[in-house]
Design a protein around this motif. Structure first.
Motif, PDB file in Angstrom:
ATOM      1  N   LEU A 123      -8.148  -5.576   0.990  1.00  0.00           N
ATOM      2  CA  LEU A 123      -7.643  -6.848   1.525  1.00  0.00           C
ATOM      3  C   LEU A 123      -7.798  -7.995   0.527  1.00  0.00           C
ATOM      4  O   LEU A 123      -7.129  -9.023   0.664  1.00  0.00           O
ATOM      5  CB  LEU A 123      -8.352  -7.200   2.832  1.00  0.00           C
ATOM      6  CG  LEU A 123      -7.988  -6.335   4.027  1.00  0.00           C
ATOM      7  CD1 LEU A 123      -8.942  -6.596   5.193  1.00  0.00           C
ATOM      8  CD2 LEU A 123      -6.535  -6.579   4.443  1.00  0.00           C
ATOM      9  N   SER A 124      -8.650  -7.806  -0.479  1.00  0.00           N
ATOM     10  CA  SER A 124      -8.894  -8.906  -1.415  1.00  0.00           C
ATOM     11  C   SER A 124      -8.525  -8.613  -2.868  1.00  0.00           C
ATOM     12  O   SER A 124      -8.201  -9.538  -3.609  1.00  0.00           O
ATOM     13  CB  SER A 124     -10.365  -9.327  -1.343  1.00  0.00           C
ATOM     14  OG  SER A 124     -11.200  -8.267  -1.733  1.00  0.00           O
ATOM     15  N   ALA A 125      -8.588  -7.375  -3.284  1.00  0.00           N
ATOM     16  CA  ALA A 125      -8.328  -7.038  -4.695  1.00  0.00           C
ATOM     17  C   ALA A 125      -6.834  -7.085  -4.997  1.00  0.00           C
ATOM     18  O   ALA A 125      -6.026  -6.630  -4.184  1.00  0.00           O
ATOM     19  CB  ALA A 125      -8.871  -5.650  -5.014  1.00  0.00           C
ATOM     20  N   PRO A 126      -6.475  -7.610  -6.151  1.00  0.00           N
ATOM     21  CA  PRO A 126      -5.059  -7.581  -6.531  1.00  0.00           C
ATOM     22  C   PRO A 126      -4.600  -6.155  -6.800  1.00  0.00           C
ATOM     23  O   PRO A 126      -5.398  -5.281  -7.151  1.00  0.00           O
ATOM     24  CB  PRO A 126      -5.011  -8.433  -7.797  1.00  0.00           C
ATOM     25  CG  PRO A 126      -6.405  -8.439  -8.319  1.00  0.00           C
ATOM     26  CD  PRO A 126      -7.321  -8.237  -7.152  1.00  0.00           C
ATOM     27  N   ARG A 127      -3.325  -5.945  -6.635  1.00  0.00           N
ATOM     28  CA  ARG A 127      -2.783  -4.585  -6.819  1.00  0.00           C
ATOM     29  C   ARG A 127      -3.059  -4.023  -8.201  1.00  0.00           C
ATOM     30  O   ARG A 127      -3.270  -2.824  -8.348  1.00  0.00           O
ATOM     31  CB  ARG A 127      -1.285  -4.580  -6.527  1.00  0.00           C
ATOM     32  CG  ARG A 127      -0.997  -4.644  -5.058  1.00  0.00           C
ATOM     33  CD  ARG A 127       0.470  -4.416  -4.767  1.00  0.00           C
ATOM     34  NE  ARG A 127       0.686  -4.492  -3.335  1.00  0.00           N
ATOM     35  CZ  ARG A 127       1.726  -5.047  -2.767  1.00  0.00           C
ATOM     36  NH1 ARG A 127       2.680  -5.557  -3.518  1.00  0.00           N
ATOM     37  NH2 ARG A 127       1.840  -5.067  -1.469  1.00  0.00           N
ATOM     38  N   HIS A 128      -3.061  -4.878  -9.217  1.00  0.00           N
ATOM     39  CA  HIS A 128      -3.316  -4.345 -10.567  1.00  0.00           C
ATOM     40  C   HIS A 128      -4.724  -3.752 -10.656  1.00  0.00           C
ATOM     41  O   HIS A 128      -4.932  -2.752 -11.336  1.00  0.00           O
ATOM     42  CB  HIS A 128      -3.071  -5.397 -11.654  1.00  0.00           C
ATOM     43  CG  HIS A 128      -4.079  -6.499 -11.722  1.00  0.00           C
ATOM     44  ND1 HIS A 128      -5.256  -6.379 -12.406  1.00  0.00           N
ATOM     45  CD2 HIS A 128      -4.078  -7.739 -11.185  1.00  0.00           C
ATOM     46  CE1 HIS A 128      -5.947  -7.505 -12.299  1.00  0.00           C
ATOM     47  NE2 HIS A 128      -5.258  -8.346 -11.554  1.00  0.00           N
ATOM     48  N   ALA A 129      -5.696  -4.315  -9.953  1.00  0.00           N
ATOM     49  CA  ALA A 129      -7.053  -3.762  -9.953  1.00  0.00           C
ATOM     50  C   ALA A 129      -7.083  -2.429  -9.206  1.00  0.00           C
ATOM     51  O   ALA A 129      -7.766  -1.487  -9.629  1.00  0.00           O
ATOM     52  CB  ALA A 129      -8.025  -4.753  -9.322  1.00  0.00           C
ATOM     53  N   ILE A 130      -6.337  -2.352  -8.121  1.00  0.00           N
ATOM     54  CA  ILE A 130      -6.269  -1.101  -7.350  1.00  0.00           C
ATOM     55  C   ILE A 130      -5.582  -0.023  -8.169  1.00  0.00           C
ATOM     56  O   ILE A 130      -6.031   1.129  -8.212  1.00  0.00           O
ATOM     57  CB  ILE A 130      -5.549  -1.342  -6.009  1.00  0.00           C
ATOM     58  CG1 ILE A 130      -6.366  -2.325  -5.156  1.00  0.00           C
ATOM     59  CG2 ILE A 130      -5.305  -0.027  -5.268  1.00  0.00           C
ATOM     60  CD1 ILE A 130      -5.611  -2.908  -3.978  1.00  0.00           C
ATOM     61  N   THR A 131      -4.514  -0.400  -8.862  1.00  0.00           N
ATOM     62  CA  THR A 131      -3.800   0.547  -9.720  1.00  0.00           C
ATOM     63  C   THR A 131      -4.716   1.061 -10.829  1.00  0.00           C
ATOM     64  O   THR A 131      -4.724   2.257 -11.127  1.00  0.00           O
ATOM     65  CB  THR A 131      -2.542  -0.113 -10.317  1.00  0.00           C
ATOM     66  OG1 THR A 131      -1.687  -0.511  -9.244  1.00  0.00           O
ATOM     67  CG2 THR A 131      -1.806   0.826 -11.247  1.00  0.00           C
TER      68      THR A 131
END
Length: 149
Positions: A123-131
């Protein structure tokens, strides 16, 4: 003789190139809730001894991504939390050899704690961090290490 330092010129660009607006934002609340529902359904299946390898893989992915996102600074958790959940997952996998895919009800709080952490991360991390966490998970899964921690 003093050491010479090399200064990088600030270009205003992120390493790896510019990121789209979508990659700078967290996933939608609806998509996070859908993933959470899948994890909780998987956990419910294991609690009723109805799990399977695919559901175990879903839970493992959530746990490992939670670890990598913690390492990237999104959320915090004790290393021992992950070690404990890993032992629970290993026990569930061993049971699968006898076609008894199960997680004991006493282990539920430990699993829920990591799943809740991961929900907050998504819910808080940007998608680039998740990727990037997903890339790290892929590299880990192709390596020889038995645990990322």
């Amino acid at each position: 003789m003093p050491k010479k330092t090399i200064k990088r010129r600030a270009t205003g660009k992120s390493p790896g190139g510019p990121r789209s607006k979508a990659m700078l934002l967290p996933p939608s609340v609806a998509s996070v809730r859908q993933q959470c529902l899948q994890w909780h359904v998987a956990l419910a299946a294991f609690l009723s001894a109805q799990g399977n390898g695919a559901l175990l893989a879903q839970l493992c992915k959530a746990f490992y991504l939670a670890w990598y996102l913690c390492e990237a600074g999104y959320g915090s958790a004790e290393r021992e939390w992950f070690v404990a959940v890993e032992a629970i997952i290993v026990a569930a996998a061993r049971g699968g050899r006898d076609d008894l895919w199960r997680i004991d009800a006493t282990d539920r709080p430990a699993v829920i704690r990591i799943l809740d952490l991961h929900e907050q991360q998504l819910l808080s991390a940007p998608r680039h961090a998740i990727t990037e966490a997903e890339r790290r998970l892929m590299r880990f899964s192709q390596g020889d290490k038995t645990s990322p921690w």
